[in-house]
Design an enzyme around this catalytic site. Structure first.
Site, PDB file in Angstrom:
ATOM      1  N   ARG A   1     -43.875 -27.247 -47.916  1.00 29.14           N
ATOM      2  CA  ARG A   1     -42.727 -29.115 -47.438  1.00 29.14           C
ATOM      3  C   ARG A   1     -43.593 -30.479 -47.890  1.00 29.14           C
ATOM      4  O   ARG A   1     -43.338 -31.222 -48.317  1.00 29.14           O
ATOM      5  CB  ARG A   1     -41.340 -28.938 -47.362  1.00 29.14           C
ATOM      6  CG  ARG A   1     -40.990 -27.612 -48.087  1.00 29.14           C
ATOM      7  CD  ARG A   1     -39.354 -27.118 -47.332  1.00 29.14           C
ATOM      8  NE  ARG A   1     -38.224 -28.663 -47.476  1.00 29.14           N
ATOM      9  CZ  ARG A   1     -38.058 -29.369 -46.417  1.00 29.14           C
ATOM     10  NH1 ARG A   1     -38.921 -29.421 -45.308  1.00 29.14           N
ATOM     11  NH2 ARG A   1     -37.044 -30.034 -46.790  1.00 29.14           N
ATOM     12  N   ASP A   2     -44.328 -30.288 -46.778  1.00 28.59           N
ATOM     13  CA  ASP A   2     -44.914 -31.668 -46.535  1.00 28.59           C
ATOM     14  C   ASP A   2     -46.362 -30.695 -46.086  1.00 28.59           C
ATOM     15  O   ASP A   2     -46.520 -30.685 -44.811  1.00 28.59           O
ATOM     16  CB  ASP A   2     -44.133 -31.378 -45.506  1.00 28.59           C
ATOM     17  CG  ASP A   2     -44.479 -33.173 -44.778  1.00 28.59           C
ATOM     18  OD1 ASP A   2     -45.282 -33.732 -45.282  1.00 28.59           O
ATOM     19  OD2 ASP A   2     -44.114 -33.128 -44.017  1.00 28.59           O
ATOM     20  N   PRO A   3     -47.168 -30.874 -47.004  1.00 28.23           N
ATOM     21  CA  PRO A   3     -49.151 -30.149 -46.485  1.00 28.23           C
ATOM     22  C   PRO A   3     -48.995 -30.836 -44.904  1.00 28.23           C
ATOM     23  O   PRO A   3     -49.132 -32.207 -45.008  1.00 28.23           O
ATOM     24  CB  PRO A   3     -49.514 -30.411 -47.582  1.00 28.23           C
ATOM     25  CG  PRO A   3     -47.571 -30.577 -48.623  1.00 28.23           C
ATOM     26  CD  PRO A   3     -47.361 -31.096 -48.233  1.00 28.23           C
TER      27      PRO A   3
ATOM     28  N   ARG B   1     -48.365 -35.112 -44.875  1.00 29.63           N
ATOM     29  CA  ARG B   1     -48.073 -34.975 -43.592  1.00 29.63           C
ATOM     30  C   ARG B   1     -49.419 -34.940 -42.631  1.00 29.63           C
ATOM     31  O   ARG B   1     -50.727 -34.079 -43.147  1.00 29.63           O
ATOM     32  CB  ARG B   1     -48.311 -33.445 -42.991  1.00 29.63           C
ATOM     33  CG  ARG B   1     -47.097 -33.587 -41.358  1.00 29.63           C
ATOM     34  CD  ARG B   1     -47.156 -33.151 -40.913  1.00 29.63           C
ATOM     35  NE  ARG B   1     -46.808 -31.497 -41.251  1.00 29.63           N
ATOM     36  CZ  ARG B   1     -47.068 -29.967 -41.620  1.00 29.63           C
ATOM     37  NH1 ARG B   1     -46.138 -29.622 -40.867  1.00 29.63           N
ATOM     38  NH2 ARG B   1     -46.665 -29.051 -42.368  1.00 29.63           N
TER      39      ARG B   1
END
Length: 456
Positions: A164-166, A44
């Site tokens: 989950r979404d770095p 992300r």
């Protein structure tokens, strides 16, 4: 949880007055219950970091009455779906829907067993919960249980979301204030850890002077010591009632540790940062040295561009990292400054084409979140947390020309200027130490450091 190309990072007790909170036995319990597995993570990229450092510059350049602070301490961070954007609304609400401590801890276990949380991160989250809980309970706040549950629910949710979404930090990261306000999240999380009755602000008139210079389009550099990951939040909490512009617009030179550690990243996202790789960790992986140097060069160019615009306030710790206790005396004291880092900042300010000023700043907050006894190579340090009084003080700006007027040797001049700034920081630190640890309070003031408590 509060960076030069020689700068190092960590968003940093001198004397053991307040008991430190140790790792809870539940951490080992979670470790036994969790099954191995690492959840996948997509990428992300939204904007751009949090711990502070400083001696990295040389390498890159050369080759509460605070209406909000007291409120923050008393008012928990309540999460609501209105804080999330569309893709966040659909994210699991494992922690936001928790209503009890057991819900939060079982949530960590469940996500780890499902493979969505790496074991080491799950253990860190469990440890963080217990240490934060114990510290806030130690404050004696009547709503401590409510504060812990709500603040930790949001913290664990944000940590889980990033796993989950770095999030990817850019060289110059601007604090994310919407749709979720990461700045206020950090403020409300740290505020309950501060004993405002035993906290002090030095030379408030000079902070007013600094704010006025910023409003006039001039630049200000705060040359400071660095004690904890929470330094940026603590500085803002002590200034938000009197100098909100400084509190919210300060840019921190931050090392790579706080933009890669899952437990630090959500707090870093709420700060204005110039992200650099610490000189102390530059050679950890030989294959990444060239990449790190190029990244630092890019960050320094960003800093130069920001200073050319004006009205910028940058906080940097030229020691290259957090202060650590003397191994013999166990006393904590500001780490010596790297003269090259100080000189590089001075040159950047002078070449910006905009009036600039350098002020020495002292921070005393070690006991709130002390760093590991020694610099660690691996990411994922243990977070020891305490409820404690803190201090912040600034001294008059120091002119390079005035300090070095009689010196002809450039190296001698560089050292003399750095030492002048460091001596001022140490003098202020001693006053804060006497006020907090010596229990002298406001009476610890001296002619050059006038203490006050504007939040009272």
């Amino acid at each position: 949880m509060i960076f030069s190309t020689t700068c190092s990072t960590t968003l940093f007790t001198c004397y053991t007055i307040t008991p430190r909170v140790s790792v809870s036995p539940s951490t080992s319990r979670v470790a036994c219950l969790l099954k191995s597995g690492c959840g996948g993570a997509s990428r992300r990229s939204r904007s751009s970091c949090l711990v502070l450092c400083a001696s990295k510059l040389s390498e890159a350049i050369d080759g509460k009455k605070s209406s909000t602070s007291t409120t923050a301490a008393a008012a928990p961070v309540f999460a609501s779906s209105s804080a999330y954007d569309q893709d966040e609304i659909s994210a699991p609400r494992t922690f936001l829907d928790a209503r009890t401590e057991q819900d939060l801890l079982l949530g960590i276990q469940k996500e780890a067993e499902a493979g969505r949380l790496p074991i080491n991160v799950a253990q860190g989250m469990d440890e963080l919960y217990h240490n934060y809980r114990n510290a806030v309970f130690h404050s004696g706040h009547p709503k401590a249980h409510e504060i812990v549950l709500s603040n930790m629910a949001v913290a664990l949710d944000r940590i889980f979301m990033d796993v989950r979404d770095p999030f990817q930090f850019s060289p110059h990261h601007k604090a994310i204030r919407e749709p979720f306000d990461y700045y206020m999240f950090g403020q409300k999380y740290i505020a309950p850890l501060l004993d405002f009755r035993n906290s002090f602000l030095g030379n408030i008139s000079l902070f007013n002077e600094i704010e006025k210079k910023l409003q006039q389009g001039e630049n200000v550099i705060l040359i400071s010591n660095h004690q904890t990951e929470a330094d940026p939040a603590i500085i803002s909490l002590l200034l938000e009632s009197t100098n909100p512009f400084i509190a919210e617009n300060m840019i921190c030179v931050a090392g790579d540790r706080v933009v890669t550690d899952p437990l630090s990243k959500p707090f870093s996202m709420g700060r204005n940062l110039l992200c650099v790789y610490s000189k102390k960790h530059m050679n950890d992986d030989p294959e990444l040295i060239d990449m790190k140097r190029k990244a630092n060069t890019k960050s320094l160019k960003e800093m130069a561009m920001l200073l050319r615009v004006g009205s910028k306030i940058i906080w940097i710790a030229p020691s290259g990292g957090r202060d650590r206790p003397d191994p013999v005396t166990k006393e904590c004291y500001p780490a010596p400054f790297d003269a090259s880092s100080v000189d590089n900042m001075r040159r950047l300010v002078e070449h910006a084409g905009v009036p600039g000023h350098i002020y020495p700043l002292a921070v005393l907050c070690y006991d709130v979140m002390p760093p590991p006894a020694q610099v660690e190579k691996e990411i994922g340090e243990k977070r020891v947390i305490s409820f404690h009084g803190v201090g912040l003080s600034v001294a008059p700006k120091i002119s390079f020309e005035e300090i070095t007027a009689t010196l002809e040797d450039p190296e001698e001049a560089k050292m003399a200027y750095s030492e002048s700034l460091y001596s001022s920081v140490c003098e202020q630190y001693n006053v804060l130490e006497s006020a907090i640890y010596g229990k002298q309070g406001l009476a610890a003031s001296i002619p050059t450091v006038s203490l006050s408590q504007p939040w009272e």
